[in-house]
Motif scaffolding. Structure first.
Motif, PDB file in Angstrom:
ATOM      1  N   ILE A  73       0.832  -1.331   0.093  1.00  0.00           N
ATOM      2  CA  ILE A  73       0.031  -0.135   0.019  1.00  0.00           C
ATOM      3  C   ILE A  73       0.715   1.296   0.152  1.00  0.00           C
ATOM      4  N   ALA A 116      -2.553  -8.946   8.244  1.00  0.00           N
ATOM      5  CA  ALA A 116      -1.536  -8.998   7.790  1.00  0.00           C
ATOM      6  C   ALA A 116      -0.841 -10.590   8.169  1.00  0.00           C
ATOM      7  N   ILE A 156       8.303 -11.889   2.054  1.00  0.00           N
ATOM      8  CA  ILE A 156       9.067 -10.823   2.443  1.00  0.00           C
ATOM      9  C   ILE A 156       8.166  -9.476   2.688  1.00  0.00           C
ATOM     10  N   PRO A 157       7.331  -9.667   3.851  1.00  0.00           N
ATOM     11  CA  PRO A 157       6.542  -8.487   4.081  1.00  0.00           C
ATOM     12  C   PRO A 157       7.611  -7.313   4.428  1.00  0.00           C
ATOM     13  N   LYS A 158       7.470  -6.364   4.030  1.00  0.00           N
ATOM     14  CA  LYS A 158       7.964  -5.019   4.378  1.00  0.00           C
ATOM     15  C   LYS A 158       7.599  -4.054   5.491  1.00  0.00           C
ATOM     16  N   SER A 159       8.546  -3.730   6.740  1.00  0.00           N
ATOM     17  CA  SER A 159       7.997  -2.801   7.312  1.00  0.00           C
ATOM     18  C   SER A 159       9.087  -2.111   8.206  1.00  0.00           C
ATOM     19  N   GLU A 171       4.629  -8.001  15.057  1.00  0.00           N
ATOM     20  CA  GLU A 171       3.549  -8.811  14.508  1.00  0.00           C
ATOM     21  C   GLU A 171       3.485  -9.727  13.381  1.00  0.00           C
ATOM     22  N   ASN A 172       4.387  -9.114  12.445  1.00  0.00           N
ATOM     23  CA  ASN A 172       4.530 -10.037  11.159  1.00  0.00           C
ATOM     24  C   ASN A 172       5.834 -11.329  11.528  1.00  0.00           C
TER      25      ASN A 172
HETATM   26  P1  A2P Z   1       4.919  -0.010   7.775  1.00  0.00           P
HETATM   27  O1  A2P Z   1       6.449   0.076   7.124  1.00  0.00           O
HETATM   28  O2  A2P Z   1       4.786   1.517   8.122  1.00  0.00           O
HETATM   29  O3  A2P Z   1       4.796  -1.103   8.748  1.00  0.00           O
HETATM   30  P2  A2P Z   1       4.473  -5.138   1.246  1.00  0.00           P
HETATM   31  O4  A2P Z   1       5.369  -5.916   2.011  1.00  0.00           O
HETATM   32  O5  A2P Z   1       3.340  -5.838   0.616  1.00  0.00           O
HETATM   33  O6  A2P Z   1       5.201  -4.256   0.163  1.00  0.00           O
HETATM   34  O7  A2P Z   1       3.567  -4.033   2.122  1.00  0.00           O
HETATM   35  C1  A2P Z   1       4.208  -2.943   2.938  1.00  0.00           C
HETATM   36  C2  A2P Z   1       3.239  -2.115   3.613  1.00  0.00           C
HETATM   37  O8  A2P Z   1       2.349  -2.577   4.470  1.00  0.00           O
HETATM   38  C3  A2P Z   1       3.616  -1.049   4.050  1.00  0.00           C
HETATM   39  O9  A2P Z   1       3.009   0.088   3.970  1.00  0.00           O
HETATM   40  C4  A2P Z   1       3.882  -1.533   5.532  1.00  0.00           C
HETATM   41  O10 A2P Z   1       3.654  -0.193   6.492  1.00  0.00           O
HETATM   42  C5  A2P Z   1       2.378  -2.066   5.678  1.00  0.00           C
HETATM   43  N1  A2P Z   1       2.749  -3.131   6.649  1.00  0.00           N
HETATM   44  C6  A2P Z   1       3.684  -4.022   7.326  1.00  0.00           C
HETATM   45  N2  A2P Z   1       3.349  -4.623   8.057  1.00  0.00           N
HETATM   46  C7  A2P Z   1       2.100  -4.366   8.272  1.00  0.00           C
HETATM   47  C8  A2P Z   1       1.157  -4.823   9.451  1.00  0.00           C
HETATM   48  N3  A2P Z   1       1.315  -6.013  10.031  1.00  0.00           N
HETATM   49  N4  A2P Z   1      -0.179  -4.699   9.192  1.00  0.00           N
HETATM   50  C9  A2P Z   1      -0.482  -3.315   8.590  1.00  0.00           C
HETATM   51  N5  A2P Z   1       0.200  -3.039   7.571  1.00  0.00           N
HETATM   52  C10 A2P Z   1       1.491  -3.356   7.422  1.00  0.00           C
END
Ligand code: A2P
Length: 316
Positions: free
Chosen positions: A212, A244, A259-262, A270-271
């Motif tokens: 997003i 998520a 590979i979720p980004k945060s 949480e991830n």
């Molecule tokens: P943030 O970095 O502020 O946590 P993707 O991995 O599909 O590219 O998505 C990354 C996006 O999802 C970022 O905007 C990230 O924001 C957000 N994001 C990461 N972990 C979570 C979560 N557990 N819940 C909601 N949004 C998340």
């Protein structure tokens, strides 16, 4: 922790940290936080333009004894402007220098698209190189040399279709060990995953949460948002988990890497904890039914028909 195992017995944790869109000013902190939480697999790329700061985080964690280099699995990617055989080695050397490492664990050809060497992101057709001017086979052969020279332990590709993977498999030498592709419930790509599994190619899911935070130029009205899906939210409530976490657990349960980004400490934790969630067969089936074959990253930003690049040709 689920692991993927390569043909030579090397392991890679299936769960990792994405760094696309992680701002240079935030990513060092995020890397340190993630490694402290137990993350051992970090996904990087030269084009994310933050490898220097990722490297600072890695260096600090190793210096402080939180991890050893051998504990980590670091991926990076060859950008589209370095596909020519003479440009591949300098590209990984720059990445190694930025990441402050002597080798990486997995190096991927980022896209089956080539640009002129001086171009980071083309603004006109002349700035592309067709796949006749620099073939995927030429680039792949240079990637194999990097592996032989131990600059990277494993090699693979990203955004490759079955047809393009088959070309590299047919060469009969080292085949790609990984294909990193967009995967979430709205784009499940089961046929491509099956092809990879049948050919001993691992799969990593990028944009597993729907990215997003991608740039506005990559957004279109009405695009699906996996985190907002009602079925995902309902399953999350059953597990007292977040949407998520369900998306991450679903990917892992398909036997692929994710590979979720945060960059946010709470969401990093949480991830990471999503690895504990086990979905039932019925829940897996309910998520399987959500497929709309819809891409978020549709590649339309690489359009140069005269050089052989259209959205259709990219994915065929
Ligand atoms: P943030 O970095 O502020 O946590 P993707 O991995 O599909 O590219 O998505 C990354 C996006 O999802 C970022 O905007 C990230 O924001 C957000 N994001 C990461 N972990 C979570 C979560 N557990 N819940 C909601 N949004 C998340």
């Amino acid at each position: 922790m689920k692991s993927l195992i390569y043909a030579n017995g090397d392991h890679m944790p299936a769960f990792g940290l994405g760094t696309w869109k992680s701002a240079p000013g935030e990513v060092k902190k995020a890397i340190i936080e993630a490694i402290k939480l137990g993350y051992r697999h970090i996904d990087c790329a030269a084009i994310y333009q933050n490898e220097n700061e990722v490297g600072e985080g890695l260096r600090e964690c190793i210096k402080d004894g939180i991890v050893t280099r051998e504990d980590l699995r670091i991926t990076s990617k060859l950008w589209n402007n370095a596909h020519k055989k003479e440009d591949v080695r300098p590209a990984i050397e720059k990445t190694l220098s930025d990441l402050k490492l002597s080798y990486i664990d997995l190096y991927l050809v980022h896209w089956p698209v080539a640009f002129r060497k001086d171009i980071t992101f083309p603004v006109n057709t002349e700035e592309y190189l067709s796949l006749g001017e620099v073939t995927l086979e030429e680039t792949w052969s240079a990637m194999q040399k990097l592996q032989k020279e131990a600059l990277t332990k494993h090699i693979g590709v990203s955004n490759f279709s079955i047809t393009k993977l088959q070309r590299l498999v047919d060469l009969g030498n080292q085949k790609p060990e990984m294909n990193q592709i967009e995967l979430h419930p709205y784009l499940q790509q089961q046929e491509l995953i099956d092809f990879c599994k049948n050919n001993g190619i691992h799969v990593t899911a990028y944009s597993p949460l729907g990215s997003i935070d991608r740039p506005e130029s990559m957004k279109k009205d009405g695009e699906p948002a996996p985190l907002e899906n009602k079925t995902i939210k309902r399953i999350a409530a059953v597990h007292e988990a977040s949407p998520a976490q369900i998306l991450i657990a679903w990917a892992l349960q398909r036997g692929i890497s994710v590979i979720p980004k945060s960059t946010n400490p709470k969401r990093l934790k949480e991830n990471f904890e999503a690895q504990k969630i086990v979905l039932s067969e019925s829940e897996m089936a309910q998520i399987a039914a959500l497929d709309e074959h819809t891409r978020i990253i549709d590649g339309s930003f690489f359009t140069a028909p005269e050089k052989g690049y259209t959205k259709e040709m990219l994915w065929e």
